[in-house]
Design a protein around this motif. Structure first.
Motif, PDB file in Angstrom:
ATOM      1  N   SER A   1     -47.307  19.478 -44.050  1.00 58.16           N
ATOM      2  CA  SER A   1     -46.351  20.083 -44.984  1.00 58.16           C
ATOM      3  C   SER A   1     -45.250  19.139 -45.437  1.00 58.16           C
ATOM      4  CB  SER A   1     -45.711  21.310 -44.324  1.00 58.16           C
ATOM      5  OG  SER A   1     -44.923  20.923 -43.204  1.00 58.16           O
ATOM      6  N   TYR A   2     -45.231  17.913 -44.898  1.00 57.10           N
ATOM      7  CA  TYR A   2     -44.159  16.978 -45.243  1.00 57.10           C
ATOM      8  C   TYR A   2     -44.270  16.527 -46.706  1.00 57.10           C
ATOM      9  CZ  TYR A   2     -42.827  16.349 -40.294  1.00 57.10           C
ATOM     10  OH  TYR A   2     -42.388  16.542 -39.008  1.00 57.10           O
ATOM     11  N   GLU A   3     -43.188  15.962 -47.199  1.00 53.46           N
ATOM     12  CA  GLU A   3     -43.159  15.375 -48.546  1.00 53.46           C
ATOM     13  C   GLU A   3     -42.996  13.855 -48.417  1.00 53.46           C
ATOM     14  OE1 GLU A   3     -43.657  16.940 -51.312  1.00 53.46           O
ATOM     15  OE2 GLU A   3     -43.583  19.021 -50.570  1.00 53.46           O
ATOM     16  N   PRO A   4     -43.538  13.098 -49.402  1.00 50.25           N
ATOM     17  CA  PRO A   4     -44.259  13.530 -50.593  1.00 50.25           C
ATOM     18  C   PRO A   4     -45.704  13.894 -50.286  1.00 50.25           C
ATOM     19  CG  PRO A   4     -44.176  11.154 -50.531  1.00 50.25           C
ATOM     20  CD  PRO A   4     -43.357  11.631 -49.358  1.00 50.25           C
ATOM     21  N   ARG A   5     -46.348  14.534 -51.238  1.00 47.11           N
ATOM     22  CA  ARG A   5     -47.721  14.974 -51.068  1.00 47.11           C
ATOM     23  C   ARG A   5     -48.700  13.906 -51.544  1.00 47.11           C
ATOM     24  NH1 ARG A   5     -47.478  19.492 -48.062  1.00 47.11           N
ATOM     25  NH2 ARG A   5     -49.371  20.352 -48.997  1.00 47.11           N
ATOM     26  N   LEU A   6     -49.879  13.969 -50.973  1.00 48.87           N
ATOM     27  CA  LEU A   6     -50.998  13.138 -51.425  1.00 48.87           C
ATOM     28  C   LEU A   6     -52.210  14.049 -51.450  1.00 48.87           C
ATOM     29  CD1 LEU A   6     -51.907  10.316 -52.255  1.00 48.87           C
ATOM     30  CD2 LEU A   6     -52.458   9.868 -49.872  1.00 48.87           C
TER      31      LEU A   6
ATOM     32  N   SER B   1     -49.537  16.048 -46.936  1.00 48.76           N
ATOM     33  CA  SER B   1     -48.510  15.024 -47.120  1.00 48.76           C
ATOM     34  C   SER B   1     -49.122  13.626 -47.022  1.00 48.76           C
ATOM     35  CB  SER B   1     -47.423  15.169 -46.054  1.00 48.76           C
ATOM     36  OG  SER B   1     -47.901  14.741 -44.788  1.00 48.76           O
ATOM     37  N   ALA B   2     -48.426  12.669 -47.617  1.00 45.06           N
ATOM     38  CA  ALA B   2     -48.870  11.280 -47.511  1.00 45.06           C
ATOM     39  C   ALA B   2     -48.860  10.816 -46.059  1.00 45.06           C
ATOM     40  CB  ALA B   2     -47.975  10.385 -48.369  1.00 45.06           C
ATOM     41  N   ASN B   3     -47.862  11.260 -45.278  1.00 36.99           N
ATOM     42  CA  ASN B   3     -47.810  10.894 -43.856  1.00 36.99           C
ATOM     43  C   ASN B   3     -49.049  11.370 -43.121  1.00 36.99           C
ATOM     44  OD1 ASN B   3     -45.311   9.826 -44.327  1.00 36.99           O
ATOM     45  ND2 ASN B   3     -44.238  11.051 -42.807  1.00 36.99           N
TER      46      ASN B   3
ATOM     47  N   ASP C   1     -55.321  11.755 -56.347  1.00 34.90           N
ATOM     48  CA  ASP C   1     -54.653  10.634 -55.696  1.00 34.90           C
ATOM     49  C   ASP C   1     -55.552   9.935 -54.688  1.00 34.90           C
ATOM     50  OD1 ASP C   1     -52.095  11.146 -56.954  1.00 34.90           O
ATOM     51  OD2 ASP C   1     -51.963  12.892 -55.639  1.00 34.90           O
TER      52      ASP C   1
END
Length: 380
Positions: free
Chosen positions: A50-55, A59-61, A340
């Motif tokens: 759920s983290y930002e930014p999204r990929l 999330s990208a993380n 992405d």
């Protein structure tokens, strides 16, 4: 390299961990050829999704840390689904969990339960403060572990305040890497003996390795480190950060005499400050004045090609342009249908000849658990 020829080809890893330390460890196992199955809570899955930014959808993380794995939704508190996890663990070579001590046992997913079904299993528990002592059930994050280990207070600013660490040191250096080392050692032992074992990784306790010099000095009768006054924590002009006239900084690490001698000559430091012994504060002040007189570009040109262990502190853009920070556009980190899908990803610390083709590494959607085996065909 062909997947069948990778070092951990045929090794099954069941990952019950979340966020950073465990998933980064199992990422490296996956890159070396292990089949990693990640079990996450139903609905949201791993909180890091759920983290930002999204990929793409996550999330990208999450994408960077979990590429090349498969993920299934499981309610660990449901007895039926708990038993299904035990069935999966019966075919696992490695299990990684990151609950607080005692939680996995209460869920029926601890080492005792899993090793009863699978004596060869290597069971790795990553936690904050260890499984005994007054802090055993205490909540914590990277900053807390650094603070309570004593490390955070060793470098102070001019106001006497510790600085925020540049990255999650305890999570990675105290959690991920010790977990990876112990898992590989335990796998080797299991191959030789036919028995697995329970390895525990305490992030706070493992920070003692990072403090090796302070511990050695104390054991030799030298006391504990003085905040901001030791060789590598701000007490020496030879290992310091100095501001430039344009708000940039110089990172000086000219510890050895040959580097120091050349540096002070090169920058034109007054000869009375060349020998810093016993006048460290005065030399620091003189260097601050010297470097603050010119912009970073001047110092960059002057220091270029010189063997003085002194550099301009780079921006991310400068580090990328220099080649020291690299990403690969061929490393897929999102499912193929994502717009992405070709975004850059984390450079792997696993050597290229020991890991899989990065183009095969996509991060997993969260799938429902089924009765069919979750492991790839051909293992058991």
């Amino acid at each position: 390299m062909s997947p069948a020829n990778l070092p951990l080809s045929g090794v099954n890893v069941l990952d019950l961990s979340t966020l950073l330390p465990g998933p980064l460890a199992t990422l490296m196992l996956a890159e070396a050829g292990a089949d990693v199955v990640k079990l996450e809570r139903p609905g949201r899955g791993d909180e890091m999704r759920s983290y930002e930014p999204r990929l793409g959808k996550a999330s990208a993380n999450y994408a960077i840390l979990n590429r090349g794995k498969r993920a299934y939704a499981v309610d660990f508190k449901d007895p039926v689904e708990r038993d299904r996890v035990l069935d999966i663990a019966a075919e696992a070579d490695v299990v990684v969990e990151q609950f607080r001590p005692g939680v996995a046992d209460r869920l029926g997913l601890g080492y005792a339960a899993m090793s009863e079904r699978n004596p060869r299993v290597v069971y790795c528990s990553i936690n904050g403060y260890g499984s005994s002592g007054p802090a055993v059930s205490k909540a914590g994050h990277d900053l807390n572990y650094l603070a309570e280990s004593g490390l955070l207070g060793t470098v102070l600013d001019r106001t006497g305040t510790p600085a925020l660490p540049v990255t999650t040191i305890a999570d990675i250096a105290g959690g991920t890497y010790p977990a990876l080392v112990n898992i590989l050692l335990a796998l080797r032992q299991a191959e030789a003996t036919g028995r697995g074992c329970h390895v525990e990784v305490s992030m706070a306790q493992n920070l003692q390795t990072m403090a090796y010099g302070y511990v050695a000095t104390h054991q030799a009768g030298g006391g504990w480190p003085r905040p901001g006054r030791e060789l590598l924590t701000g007490g020496s002009p030879r290992y310091h950060v100095y501001p430039t006239s344009d708000g940039r900084h110089i990172a000086c690490a000219a510890l050895e005499e040959k580097f120091w001698t050349r540096l002070v000559e090169l920058i034109g430091l007054d000869e009375k400050f060349h020998d810093d012994t016993g006048q460290e504060d005065a030399v620091i002040a003189a260097l601050e004045e010297t470097f603050a007189a010119r912009p970073a570009e001047h110092w960059q040109r002057l220091l270029e090609g010189e063997d003085v262990c002194t550099v301009v502190v780079a921006t991310w853009e400068e580090a990328m342009a220099s080649g020291l920070v690299e990403t690969s556009d061929s490393d897929l980190v999102a499912p193929p249908e994502s717009p992405d899908a070709g975004a850059p990803t984390l450079r792997s610390p696993v050597n290229p000849h020991l890991r899989r083709d990065p183009g095969t590494a996509v991060y997993p959607d969260l799938q429902p658990m089924t009765e069919a085996t979750v492991w790839r065909e051909g293992k058991h």
